[in-house]
Write a protein that holds these residues in place. Structure first.
Motif, PDB file in Angstrom:
ATOM      1  N   TYR A 137       0.854  -1.188   0.000  1.00 22.94           N
ATOM      2  CA  TYR A 137       0.000   0.000   0.000  1.00 22.94           C
ATOM      3  C   TYR A 137       0.892   1.241   0.000  1.00 22.94           C
ATOM      4  CZ  TYR A 137      -3.435  -3.397   1.759  1.00 22.94           C
ATOM      5  OH  TYR A 137      -4.244  -4.479   1.921  1.00 22.94           O
ATOM      6  N   ARG A 138       0.558   2.220  -0.806  1.00 23.46           N
ATOM      7  CA  ARG A 138       1.324   3.478  -0.836  1.00 23.46           C
ATOM      8  C   ARG A 138       0.832   4.393   0.298  1.00 23.46           C
ATOM      9  NH1 ARG A 138      -0.473   5.513  -5.109  1.00 23.46           N
ATOM     10  NH2 ARG A 138      -1.521   3.718  -5.956  1.00 23.46           N
ATOM     11  N   VAL A 139       0.876   3.863   1.490  1.00 29.38           N
ATOM     12  CA  VAL A 139       0.443   4.575   2.700  1.00 29.38           C
ATOM     13  C   VAL A 139       1.587   4.436   3.710  1.00 29.38           C
ATOM     14  CG1 VAL A 139      -1.291   4.710   4.527  1.00 29.38           C
ATOM     15  CG2 VAL A 139      -1.970   3.988   2.213  1.00 29.38           C
ATOM     16  N   ILE A 140       2.071   5.564   4.211  1.00 26.11           N
ATOM     17  CA  ILE A 140       3.307   5.593   5.009  1.00 26.11           C
ATOM     18  C   ILE A 140       2.991   6.139   6.399  1.00 26.11           C
ATOM     19  CG2 ILE A 140       5.653   6.589   5.067  1.00 26.11           C
ATOM     20  CD1 ILE A 140       5.178   6.988   1.928  1.00 26.11           C
ATOM     21  N   ASN A 141       3.640   5.559   7.398  1.00 25.03           N
ATOM     22  CA  ASN A 141       3.401   6.019   8.770  1.00 25.03           C
ATOM     23  C   ASN A 141       4.727   6.256   9.484  1.00 25.03           C
ATOM     24  OD1 ASN A 141       1.846   6.546  11.152  1.00 25.03           O
ATOM     25  ND2 ASN A 141       2.279   4.478  11.896  1.00 25.03           N
ATOM     26  N   ILE A 142       4.706   7.159  10.453  1.00 25.57           N
ATOM     27  CA  ILE A 142       5.869   7.334  11.338  1.00 25.57           C
ATOM     28  C   ILE A 142       5.448   6.910  12.738  1.00 25.57           C
ATOM     29  CG2 ILE A 142       5.396   9.792  11.831  1.00 25.57           C
ATOM     30  CD1 ILE A 142       8.555  10.100  11.771  1.00 25.57           C
ATOM     31  N   HIS A 143       6.337   6.144  13.384  1.00 21.92           N
ATOM     32  CA  HIS A 143       6.002   5.631  14.721  1.00 21.92           C
ATOM     33  C   HIS A 143       7.193   5.872  15.653  1.00 21.92           C
ATOM     34  CE1 HIS A 143       3.951   3.233  17.694  1.00 21.92           C
ATOM     35  NE2 HIS A 143       5.123   2.682  17.965  1.00 21.92           N
ATOM     36  N   PRO A 144       6.918   6.389  16.865  1.00 20.74           N
ATOM     37  CA  PRO A 144       8.039   6.782  17.730  1.00 20.74           C
ATOM     38  C   PRO A 144       8.603   5.660  18.602  1.00 20.74           C
ATOM     39  CG  PRO A 144       5.995   7.576  18.653  1.00 20.74           C
ATOM     40  CD  PRO A 144       5.626   6.845  17.395  1.00 20.74           C
ATOM     41  N   SER A 145       8.985   4.555  17.964  1.00 17.41           N
ATOM     42  CA  SER A 145       9.770   3.515  18.648  1.00 17.41           C
ATOM     43  C   SER A 145      10.492   2.728  17.576  1.00 17.41           C
ATOM     44  CB  SER A 145       8.876   2.568  19.458  1.00 17.41           C
ATOM     45  OG  SER A 145       8.178   1.697  18.587  1.00 17.41           O
ATOM     46  N   LEU A 146      11.395   1.857  18.008  1.00 14.73           N
ATOM     47  CA  LEU A 146      12.041   0.944  17.061  1.00 14.73           C
ATOM     48  C   LEU A 146      11.130  -0.273  16.926  1.00 14.73           C
ATOM     49  CD1 LEU A 146      15.795   1.174  18.205  1.00 14.73           C
ATOM     50  CD2 LEU A 146      14.762   2.171  16.158  1.00 14.73           C
ATOM     51  N   LEU A 147      10.218  -0.220  15.962  1.00 15.09           N
ATOM     52  CA  LEU A 147       9.300  -1.358  15.774  1.00 15.09           C
ATOM     53  C   LEU A 147      10.117  -2.603  15.439  1.00 15.09           C
ATOM     54  CD1 LEU A 147       6.427   0.361  13.754  1.00 15.09           C
ATOM     55  CD2 LEU A 147       6.348  -0.442  16.126  1.00 15.09           C
ATOM     56  N   PRO A 148       9.722  -3.793  15.872  1.00 14.95           N
ATOM     57  CA  PRO A 148       8.422  -4.117  16.445  1.00 14.95           C
ATOM     58  C   PRO A 148       8.287  -3.869  17.953  1.00 14.95           C
ATOM     59  CG  PRO A 148       9.647  -6.132  16.093  1.00 14.95           C
ATOM     60  CD  PRO A 148      10.495  -5.017  15.554  1.00 14.95           C
ATOM     61  N   ALA A 149       9.258  -3.189  18.580  1.00 12.99           N
ATOM     62  CA  ALA A 149       9.069  -2.858  19.994  1.00 12.99           C
ATOM     63  C   ALA A 149       8.076  -1.701  20.146  1.00 12.99           C
ATOM     64  CB  ALA A 149      10.405  -2.442  20.608  1.00 12.99           C
ATOM     65  N   PHE A 150       7.273  -1.774  21.152  1.00  9.03           N
ATOM     66  CA  PHE A 150       6.371  -0.696  21.563  1.00  9.03           C
ATOM     67  C   PHE A 150       5.454  -0.164  20.456  1.00  9.03           C
ATOM     68  CE2 PHE A 150      10.305  -0.361  24.154  1.00  9.03           C
ATOM     69  CZ  PHE A 150       9.776  -0.882  25.324  1.00  9.03           C
ATOM     70  N   PRO A 151       4.634  -1.025  19.875  1.00  7.29           N
ATOM     71  CA  PRO A 151       3.582  -0.511  18.995  1.00  7.29           C
ATOM     72  C   PRO A 151       2.521   0.194  19.857  1.00  7.29           C
ATOM     73  CG  PRO A 151       3.284  -2.864  19.336  1.00  7.29           C
ATOM     74  CD  PRO A 151       4.556  -2.476  20.071  1.00  7.29           C
ATOM     75  N   GLY A 152       1.563   0.850  19.217  1.00  4.61           N
ATOM     76  CA  GLY A 152       0.452   1.446  19.982  1.00  4.61           C
ATOM     77  C   GLY A 152       0.588   2.939  20.162  1.00  4.61           C
ATOM     78  N   LYS A 153      -0.421   3.482  20.861  1.00  4.05           N
ATOM     79  CA  LYS A 153      -0.588   4.937  20.909  1.00  4.05           C
ATOM     80  C   LYS A 153       0.401   5.657  21.818  1.00  4.05           C
ATOM     81  CE  LYS A 153      -5.461   5.257  19.803  1.00  4.05           C
ATOM     82  NZ  LYS A 153      -6.815   5.292  20.334  1.00  4.05           N
ATOM     83  N   SER A 154       1.002   4.946  22.788  1.00  2.48           N
ATOM     84  CA  SER A 154       1.851   5.660  23.759  1.00  2.48           C
ATOM     85  C   SER A 154       3.270   5.103  23.742  1.00  2.48           C
ATOM     86  CB  SER A 154       1.234   5.553  25.155  1.00  2.48           C
ATOM     87  OG  SER A 154       0.896   4.201  25.405  1.00  2.48           O
ATOM     88  N   ALA A 155       3.856   5.074  22.543  1.00  2.00           N
ATOM     89  CA  ALA A 155       5.163   4.433  22.377  1.00  2.00           C
ATOM     90  C   ALA A 155       6.259   5.148  23.185  1.00  2.00           C
ATOM     91  CB  ALA A 155       5.530   4.381  20.902  1.00  2.00           C
ATOM     92  N   TYR A 156       6.288   6.479  23.179  1.00  6.78           N
ATOM     93  CA  TYR A 156       7.315   7.189  23.964  1.00  6.78           C
ATOM     94  C   TYR A 156       7.195   6.803  25.443  1.00  6.78           C
ATOM     95  CZ  TYR A 156       8.868  10.480  20.297  1.00  6.78           C
ATOM     96  OH  TYR A 156       9.413  11.050  19.169  1.00  6.78           O
TER      97      TYR A 156
END
Ligand code: GRF
Length: 209
Positions: free
Chosen positions: A108-127
């Motif tokens: 999918y040409r859909v891109i996301n930024i997530h504030p952890s080193l995935l796959p660690a700490f997925p979810g809304k409160s990663a910091y």
């Protein structure tokens, strides 16, 4: 080659601003065609307007997930969009929406930024989760979205340390500085060479090689 983006937001919009600034300063060969928000109070809408980008609210209240996504797609159809960029968009997108942006390889040409080193700490409160866990090193991940949450193929990661005397605020601030540099840089790499991914395999496949 310049790429055409739609940016989906729900809140503060600091990543949106980093992207718009990079375009303005010639560090990112892209155009933000439209900014869409499910939240009418999102500060990100003000940022979009400040940069002269159409900012559209598609409220999710009282709509089923599918109805809301239909409205988003109807709105996106009015613009010419190659990539959807999630920048603090707080709703999970379903395959119904994602299919519209499927490329020839099935991504999918859909891109996301997530504030952890995935796959660690997925979810809304990663910091908060990484900080509470006592990590010495955390990081930022930019990835393609797939059918699972905070899970798709990784485009780029950059690590940053948790220092001994860090408060949560200091830790977040260090991470956000990385976000604001990394997201425009990854989008620029896509504009230049398209989507580049490392091969993904199960650990069984890797072991049997
Ligand atoms: C960022 O930390 C981003 O990684 C996460 O949501 C936050 C959005 O912040 N997905 P902003 O709205 O871009 O300031």
């Amino acid at each position: 080659m310049s790429i055409k983006l739609a940016v989906l937001v729900s809140g503060r919009g600091s990543n949106l601003e980093a992207i718009l600034k990079a375009i303005q300063e010639g560090r990112l060969d892209a155009a933000v065609e439209v900014v869409l928000s499910n939240n009418p109070g999102a500060l990100a809408l003000e940022i979009a307007r400040k940069y002269g980008v159409p900012a559209v609210v598609v409220e999710s209240k009282r709509l089923s997930r599918q109805e809301h996504e239909e409205r988003l797609l109807e709105c996106l159809d009015r613009f010419s969009v190659e990539y959807v960029v999630l920048a603090g968009y707080m709703r999970v997108l379903t395959p119904h929406f994602l299919q519209r942006f499927r490329d020839r390889r099935g991504y999918y040409r859909v891109i996301n930024i997530h504030p952890s080193l995935l796959p660690a700490f997925p979810g809304k409160s990663a910091y908060e989760d990484a900080f509470a866990h006592g990590v010495r090193l955390s990081g930022i991940t930019v990835h393609l979205v797939d059918d699972l949450v905070d899970h798709g193929p990784i485009l780029a990661q950059e690590a940053f340390p948790r220092l001994d005397d860090d408060t949560l605020e200091a830790f977040k601030e260090r991470g956000l500085a990385v976000e604001h540099r990394l997201y425009p840089a990854v989008l620029e790499a896509i504009a230049r060479t398209g989507i580049n991914l490392l091969p993904r395999a199960s650990s069984q496949e890797v072991l049997s090689k």
